[in-house]
Each structure stands twice: as C-alpha cells, then as structure tokens.
Write a protein that holds these residues in place. Structure first.
Motif, mmCIF file in Angstrom:
data_model
loop_
_atom_site.group_PDB
_atom_site.id
_atom_site.type_symbol
_atom_site.label_atom_id
_atom_site.label_comp_id
_atom_site.label_asym_id
_atom_site.label_seq_id
_atom_site.Cartn_x
_atom_site.Cartn_y
_atom_site.Cartn_z
ATOM 1 N N UNK A 45 0.820 -1.198 0.000
ATOM 2 C CA UNK A 45 0.000 0.000 0.000
ATOM 3 C C UNK A 45 0.858 1.253 0.000
ATOM 4 N N UNK A 46 0.241 2.383 -0.260
ATOM 5 C CA UNK A 46 0.965 3.651 -0.260
ATOM 6 C C UNK A 46 0.126 4.717 0.433
ATOM 7 N N UNK A 47 0.820 5.723 0.952
ATOM 8 C CA UNK A 47 0.099 6.831 1.579
ATOM 9 C C UNK A 47 -0.748 7.575 0.549
ATOM 10 N N UNK A 48 -0.268 7.661 -0.689
ATOM 11 C CA UNK A 48 -1.043 8.349 -1.729
ATOM 12 C C UNK A 48 -2.363 7.631 -1.989
ATOM 13 N N UNK A 49 -2.314 6.297 -2.072
ATOM 14 C CA UNK A 49 -3.539 5.525 -2.307
ATOM 15 C C UNK A 49 -4.491 5.635 -1.125
ATOM 16 N N UNK A 50 -3.936 5.572 0.078
ATOM 17 C CA UNK A 50 -4.787 5.649 1.265
ATOM 18 C C UNK A 50 -5.419 7.036 1.390
ATOM 19 N N UNK A 58 -14.760 11.705 1.771
ATOM 20 C CA UNK A 58 -14.997 12.965 2.461
ATOM 21 C C UNK A 58 -14.567 12.971 3.910
ATOM 22 N N UNK A 59 -13.575 12.161 4.250
ATOM 23 C CA UNK A 59 -13.080 12.054 5.617
ATOM 24 C C UNK A 59 -11.717 12.717 5.742
ATOM 25 N N UNK A 60 -11.166 12.697 6.949
ATOM 26 C CA UNK A 60 -9.786 13.116 7.168
ATOM 27 C C UNK A 60 -9.142 12.160 8.162
ATOM 28 N N UNK A 61 -7.834 12.144 8.150
ATOM 29 C CA UNK A 61 -7.083 11.368 9.137
ATOM 30 C C UNK A 61 -6.746 12.319 10.284
ATOM 31 N N UNK A 62 -7.291 12.049 11.452
ATOM 32 C CA UNK A 62 -7.126 12.950 12.590
ATOM 33 C C UNK A 62 -5.891 12.631 13.420
ATOM 34 N N UNK A 63 -5.529 11.339 13.491
ATOM 35 C CA UNK A 63 -4.447 10.948 14.397
ATOM 36 C C UNK A 63 -3.866 9.614 13.967
ATOM 37 N N UNK A 96 -1.719 14.156 5.445
ATOM 38 C CA UNK A 96 -2.302 15.386 5.978
ATOM 39 C C UNK A 96 -2.917 15.155 7.355
ATOM 40 N N UNK A 97 -2.251 14.313 8.133
ATOM 41 C CA UNK A 97 -2.694 14.006 9.494
ATOM 42 C C UNK A 97 -1.935 14.912 10.454
ATOM 43 N N UNK A 98 -2.631 15.711 11.247
ATOM 44 C CA UNK A 98 -1.933 16.697 12.076
ATOM 45 C C UNK A 98 -1.267 16.149 13.320
#
Length: 274
Positions: A45-50, A58-63, A96-98
C-alpha cells in the motif's frame, strides 16, 4: 467537534475497510493504529492511495496511534525510537494528518521520579523537533499502569519543553483509573493544550487483579464505572472543539460485524456529546 473512528474499536479490521466503515457509519475522521497502517504500507500500500481513499469518502485522518515506548533513552534503543518517530511523522505528513499519539510504557518504571521526568522531557523534545520539520504535532497519553501516568506529569513535561506541537489527549479511562485526576482538573485546562479526546469507559482492577486493558476497558461507555457524562462535559466546558475519538477496548465486541460495531459506537458517543 469531529467524531473519529478509533482503530482499536474495529480491532481486526484493516485500514482501507475502516475508511469505508467510518464513512458509512457517519464519522468525520479516522484514528489509524500504527501497526495496521504500517502493515498496509509494508504489503504494497501507499500513503497516496490511502489518502485518495480517505478523500473519496470525504473524511480526514485525525491521528496516528501511536509512537509507543517513547521512554527508550539509551544507545540503540533510543536510536530506534527516534527512527520510528521519523517514519511515522513522515507518514502523517503525507496523509495530511496533524497529530501522532505518543506514550511511554514500563521501560523506566524502576527509575526515580525525577529521572523519569528528565527522560520524558528530553525524548519528547527531540520527537517534537522532528514534527516541527514536517508540520506534525504530538499528543501525550499518560498510561495509568505506568510511572508516567498523571495529568500533572504530562503538563510539567509540556511546560519544560515549551514547543507548540506538544499537547495532550484526554483519555477518560487512563486519567480516571489512576485516581489522581477528575473532570474538574480537565475543565481547568487551556483548550490549546488538548489535541484530542479518547471517549471511553471501564473500571479499575480489583485487589490483586492485573492491569489488563482488554478486561478493564471492555465496556461500552455507560456500562463501566466512569461518569462519562461528567468527563464529556468537562472537556466541552474548555471550549475544545477538535477530535473526539471513540475508543472501545472490547474483545467481545471485536467479534461483531465491524460495520455494525462502528455504528453502535458512534451512536453511543452521540448520546453524550450531542
């Protein structure tokens, strides 16, 4: 407030499936467990694909949860810890996970308290420097059954470090289980120091019982001994309006259909937060 699916709630689920389940159940974001995420990346897998999949729904990675054993402070062990911090931090930036969660376990429990605090200050400061290079921050989780386990300890380390990318996660169970923190202590916090909330329940060990989290935390909020509403209200009273991550540590529930489980978890959280 944005509601986040914690990867431990859907323990046996892989990250791509968690993205779909989170969207279908009405979550806003995801808190990925590090070992699931690294397994995905180590197997093609890749971060770009994920990230594309997360964006598609329409989600985000929060943590990212978590950089563990941050108490490693000598020789090759510390070098390895900082290498893990570097890898996870780069992954977080690409997603883009803060925020990355950080926590110590039992590796320095035998040391004097002053030395424990010095080690945690030095290590977290060095981790924070990595994050400053990549625009990533770190939330300290104090673990109830270790010697770095109280809110005042975490606040003291944050004060010593003095860097803007180090804060707290308010984990209801870990803070309550030590018997040293109350909702009033949380309500008194500067909301800028709160990077996330772990919404959860449980109980303390009985006399002679081990600190086994899959036993002590195997409760849907409202089923354990914590006054979940009081802790929820305390966080909300600070003005914090960020990531609320629903964390269910239940082997029994892990055997459910994970879509149904995720739905139950968010509906339960809504009863207290909405």
């Amino acid at each position: 407030m944005f509601k986040t699916l914690h990867g431990v709630s859907t323990h046996y689920c892989n990250v791509l499936t968690e993205v779909r389940i989170a969207a279908e159940a009405g979550y806003d974001a995801l808190e990925f467990l590090h070992y699931k995420l690294l397994r995905y990346l180590d197997n093609g897998g890749s971060t770009a694909e994920l990230k594309a999949r997360v964006d598609q729904y329409g989600l985000k990675v929060a943590c990212l949860n978590a950089l563990i054993d941050i108490e490693r402070y000598q020789g090759e062990e510390k070098t390895q810890m900082l290498a893990e911090a570097e890898r996870l931090t780069k992954i977080a930036a690409e997603l883009d996970c803060p925020t990355i969660q950080i926590l110590a376990q039992h590796g320095i429990d035998h040391l004097p308290q002053d030395q424990i605090m010095d080690i945690m200050t030095e290590n977290i400061s060095q981790i924070a420097d990595i994050g400053l290079e990549h625009g990533v921050r770190y939330q300290i989780e104090v673990i109830a059954h270790t010697k770095f386990n109280t809110l005042p300890q975490a606040l003291e380390v944050i004060k010593r470090i003095g860097k803007p990318n180090v804060g707290l996660v308010i984990d209801f169970w870990h803070l309550w289980a030590t018997g040293t923190s109350t909702p009033a202590d949380v309500a008194a916090l500067d909301p800028k120091l709160i990077f996330g909330v772990h919404f959860c329940d449980g109980r303390r060990p009985k006399e002679g019982e081990a600190w086994e989290e899959t036993v002590l935390r195997a409760y849907m909020p409202g089923e354990g001994d914590i006054d979940v509403q009081a802790w929820t209200d305390a966080v909300k009273s600070t003005g914090f309006d960020g990531c609320w991550s629903a964390e269910l540590f239940s082997p029994r529930c892990w055997e459910m259909d994970h879509k149904e489980l995720a739905q139950q978890v968010i509906e339960n959280m809504a009863k207290y937060t909405d």
